[in-house]
Write an enzyme that holds these catalytic residues in place. Structure first.
Site, PDB file in Angstrom:
ATOM      1  N   GLY A 264     -38.860 -12.767 -24.135  1.00 64.02           N
ATOM      2  CA  GLY A 264     -40.153 -12.565 -23.546  1.00 64.02           C
ATOM      3  C   GLY A 264     -41.190 -12.040 -24.128  1.00 64.02           C
ATOM      4  O   GLY A 264     -42.224 -12.222 -23.538  1.00 64.02           O
ATOM      5  N   GLU A 302     -33.125 -11.423 -26.654  1.00 61.04           N
ATOM      6  CA  GLU A 302     -33.021 -12.943 -26.632  1.00 61.04           C
ATOM      7  C   GLU A 302     -34.141 -13.388 -26.840  1.00 61.04           C
ATOM      8  O   GLU A 302     -34.808 -14.388 -26.029  1.00 61.04           O
ATOM      9  CB  GLU A 302     -32.354 -13.174 -24.983  1.00 61.04           C
ATOM     10  N   ARG A 305     -39.659 -17.948 -27.707  1.00 60.05           N
ATOM     11  CA  ARG A 305     -41.058 -17.993 -27.990  1.00 60.05           C
ATOM     12  C   ARG A 305     -41.401 -17.244 -29.195  1.00 60.05           C
ATOM     13  O   ARG A 305     -42.162 -18.029 -29.974  1.00 60.05           O
ATOM     14  CB  ARG A 305     -42.014 -17.825 -26.569  1.00 60.05           C
ATOM     15  N   ARG A 341     -47.156 -28.047 -21.929  1.00 58.10           N
ATOM     16  CA  ARG A 341     -47.363 -26.650 -21.683  1.00 58.10           C
ATOM     17  C   ARG A 341     -48.923 -26.571 -20.758  1.00 58.10           C
ATOM     18  O   ARG A 341     -49.066 -25.894 -19.772  1.00 58.10           O
ATOM     19  CB  ARG A 341     -47.536 -25.737 -22.643  1.00 58.10           C
ATOM     20  N   TYR A 345     -48.531 -25.166 -17.081  1.00 58.82           N
ATOM     21  CA  TYR A 345     -48.876 -23.627 -16.680  1.00 58.82           C
ATOM     22  C   TYR A 345     -50.259 -23.554 -16.954  1.00 58.82           C
ATOM     23  O   TYR A 345     -50.548 -22.399 -17.064  1.00 58.82           O
ATOM     24  CB  TYR A 345     -48.083 -22.927 -17.904  1.00 58.82           C
ATOM     25  N   CYS A 372     -50.946 -41.536 -17.286  1.00 57.89           N
ATOM     26  CA  CYS A 372     -51.823 -41.766 -15.828  1.00 57.89           C
ATOM     27  C   CYS A 372     -51.456 -40.720 -14.863  1.00 57.89           C
ATOM     28  O   CYS A 372     -50.597 -40.770 -13.976  1.00 57.89           O
ATOM     29  CB  CYS A 372     -51.220 -43.093 -15.046  1.00 57.89           C
ATOM     30  N   GLU A 373     -52.069 -39.474 -15.316  1.00 56.57           N
ATOM     31  CA  GLU A 373     -52.059 -38.403 -14.337  1.00 56.57           C
ATOM     32  C   GLU A 373     -53.191 -37.545 -14.805  1.00 56.57           C
ATOM     33  O   GLU A 373     -53.528 -37.399 -15.946  1.00 56.57           O
ATOM     34  CB  GLU A 373     -50.925 -37.317 -14.795  1.00 56.57           C
ATOM     35  N   TYR A 400     -41.090 -24.559 -26.794  1.00 55.96           N
ATOM     36  CA  TYR A 400     -41.677 -25.067 -25.426  1.00 55.96           C
ATOM     37  C   TYR A 400     -42.402 -26.296 -25.795  1.00 55.96           C
ATOM     38  O   TYR A 400     -43.278 -26.421 -24.815  1.00 55.96           O
ATOM     39  CB  TYR A 400     -42.027 -24.209 -24.245  1.00 55.96           C
TER      40      TYR A 400
HETATM   41  C1  LIG Z   1     -36.140 -18.378 -21.455  1.00 55.83           C
HETATM   42  C2  LIG Z   1     -35.159 -17.199 -21.551  1.00 55.83           C
HETATM   43  C3  LIG Z   1     -35.328 -16.314 -22.972  1.00 55.83           C
HETATM   44  C4  LIG Z   1     -36.493 -16.645 -23.801  1.00 55.83           C
HETATM   45  O1  LIG Z   1     -37.721 -16.529 -23.117  1.00 55.83           O
HETATM   46  P1  LIG Z   1     -38.910 -16.243 -24.324  1.00 55.83           P
HETATM   47  O2  LIG Z   1     -40.019 -16.142 -23.693  1.00 55.83           O
HETATM   48  O3  LIG Z   1     -38.915 -17.634 -25.023  1.00 55.83           O
HETATM   49  O4  LIG Z   1     -38.572 -15.233 -25.261  1.00 55.83           O
HETATM   50  C5  LIG Z   1     -34.284 -15.373 -22.993  1.00 55.83           C
HETATM   51  N1  LIG Z   1     -33.335 -15.098 -21.847  1.00 55.83           N
HETATM   52  C6  LIG Z   1     -33.344 -15.832 -20.848  1.00 55.83           C
HETATM   53  C7  LIG Z   1     -32.407 -15.491 -19.998  1.00 55.83           C
HETATM   54  C8  LIG Z   1     -34.070 -16.800 -20.871  1.00 55.83           C
HETATM   55  O5  LIG Z   1     -34.204 -17.577 -19.492  1.00 55.83           O
END
Ligand SMILES: *Cc1c(COP(=O)(O)O)cnc(C)c1O
Length: 442
Positions: A264, A302, A305, A341, A345, A372-373, A400
């Site tokens: 994240g 994890e 991005r 994206r 978003y 067509c949007e 993404y």
């Molecule tokens: C999407 C996701 C991530 C990665 O998120 P990023 O913002 O790309 O770092 C990590 N863990 C889980 C469970 C996710 O769903």
């Protein structure tokens, strides 16, 4: 410190200083006035492969991954599990697997990609809010490192499948710490009203329940609060909430091996100032070192991005210029089908020339596709000097981007290329028309 990449012109258009932007990007720069990705000229790439084209920098991917390894090196046991859904191209996965990465997956399809790319199933964590018995069976048979479990019924299913296979399933519970990640609501996942995770106040009883299941081995605790977070505070708040639980679990005799803080951490698309990986680590390390000392806990992260986004660009050509009374439209050969994206978003992504246009005057353009949007835009109100045939680069497109591309409007998905220190090779060929109806019949 603020970062001045963007400014507004008199009529309110967004002007992006392409030099300042690329100066802050690793392995994406102008050489002799031509944009280069990992030492490869965008001219060469466009001539060789055509547009629209995704180009990734292998060295940027590796540098972004290594930043995590180095920033957390004070801990004895760290697993950086790259989130496959950000960019699941086999070459991207193979590059990271070779560098020692683990992986965070959300489907059996992603698991298969990881294995195909040479990743180690034992270093894979399986996240996701709805795993079926057949998904679980495939993952257990592959020797998955950990299931990040999101519901009690999922525990039952994992236990039952593990029993049939005569195995024990390693699990962590994904806790919803109820913190505000201060990001776009569609990518915020750690608040009470999100579908994700197990509520903080029932977490301990959920662990007690897991403890009573014969074919479950509790190994960790997990949370993931959202994506594109630019501040460290929500991560620290989430960690505090998880530490409360770890202490309480320990008091009840439930011992864990690792804590997983999800992904994240955000990136700079235009002029955001996200915390660096180093600052992120500085903020968390004191508490993580204490957990290591007290309980011997290792760390899983994890990131998706943060590793892939700024390692990639989408190159797209101006096909039509359409000035109207109210707006000027630059119609590109990429659209929301190739990069969703902005449409999904309302993300603002940098769109920069691959070469300066010295002939045209700067005007305010909406950069749009042919789908067509009316939501089919890549960027709105951009101050750019454009002529038909110019190639623009959308930066930050390594995460993404391709993974969310579709065939909407029956458009073949783009070619993907890996650039590496002046060399380049196709890592996914452009789809053909035949690819688009494969499996269909009349
Ligand atoms: C999407 C996701 C991530 C990665 O998120 P990023 O913002 O790309 O770092 C990590 N863990 C889980 C469970 C996710 O769903």
């Amino acid at each position: 410190m603020t970062f001045h990449t963007a400014s507004q012109t008199i009529d309110g258009a967004l002007h992006i200083d392409a030099r300042t932007l690329t100066d802050a990007l690793d392995f994406i720069d102008y050489q002799d006035d031509i944009l280069h990705i990992d030492g490869v000229s965008s001219d060469t790439l466009v001539q060789t492969y055509g547009t629209p084209l995704y180009v990734y920098s292998k060295n940027a991917l590796l540098a972004n991954y290594t930043a995590y390894v180095e920033s957390f090196s004070a801990l004895n046991d760290v697993q950086i599990c790259y989130a496959v859904k950000a960019n699941s191209n086999l070459a991207v996965l193979a590059t990271l697997a070779k560098a020692g990465a683990g992986f965070d997956i959300v489907s059996v399809g992603e698991l298969s990609r990881v294995l195909k790319a040479g990743g180690d199933a034992g270093r894979v964590v399986y996240s996701g809010v709805g795993k079926t018995a057949s998904d679980i069976k495939v993952a257990l048979e592959a020797g998955i490192g950990c299931f990040n479990v999101e519901a009690l019924s999922e525990l039952d299913t994992i236990n039952a499948v593990a029993q049939t296979l005569g195995k024990t399933a390693p699990i962590a519970l994904r806790i919803n710490p109820d913190v505000d990640a201060k990001t776009h609501p569609y990518i915020s996942t750690g608040m009470k009203d999100n579908k994700f995770g197990i509520a903080h106040d029932v977490a301990v009883s959920a662990y007690e329940y897991a403890k009573g299941l014969a074919n479950i081995e509790i190994v960790g605790i997990d949370c993931h609060i959202g994506s594109q977070l630019t501040e460290v505070k929500p991560f620290v708040d989430a960690l505090d909430k998880v530490i409360e639980l770890i202490d309480e679990l320990d008091a009840r005799g439930i011992r864990l091996k690792h804590i997983d803080l999800g992904g994240g951490l955000g990136v700079r698309y235009i002029d955001e100032n996200p915390a660096s990986v180093h600052e992120f680590a500085e903020a968390l390390l004191p508490k993580l070192l204490a957990l290591q000392a007290k309980y011997g806990l290792g760390l899983h992260l994890e990131p998706g991005r943060n590793i892939a986004a700024n390692a990639g660009v989408l190159l797209t050509k101006v096909d039509v210029l359409k000035p109207t009374e109210h707006k000027n439209f630059a119609i590109m050969d990429a659209s929301m089908s190739e990069l969703i994206r902005p449409a999904l978003y309302e993300s603002v992504m940098a769109i920069i020339p691959t070469k300066p246009n010295h002939t045209a005057d700067v005007a305010t353009w909406d950069i749009v596709g042919t789908v067509c949007e009316s939501s089919d835009f890549l960027g709105k109100d951009r101050a750019l000097a454009l002529q038909v045939g110019d190639v623009l680069a959308i930066t930050g497109a390594g995460a993404y981007g391709f993974t969310m591309a579709s065939n909407y409007n029956t458009r073949p998905r783009p070619c993907e290329v890996m650039a590496d220190g002046g060399l380049h090779r196709v890592v996914r060929v452009r789809e053909t028309l035949e690819d688009l109806w494969r499996g269909e019949s009349i």
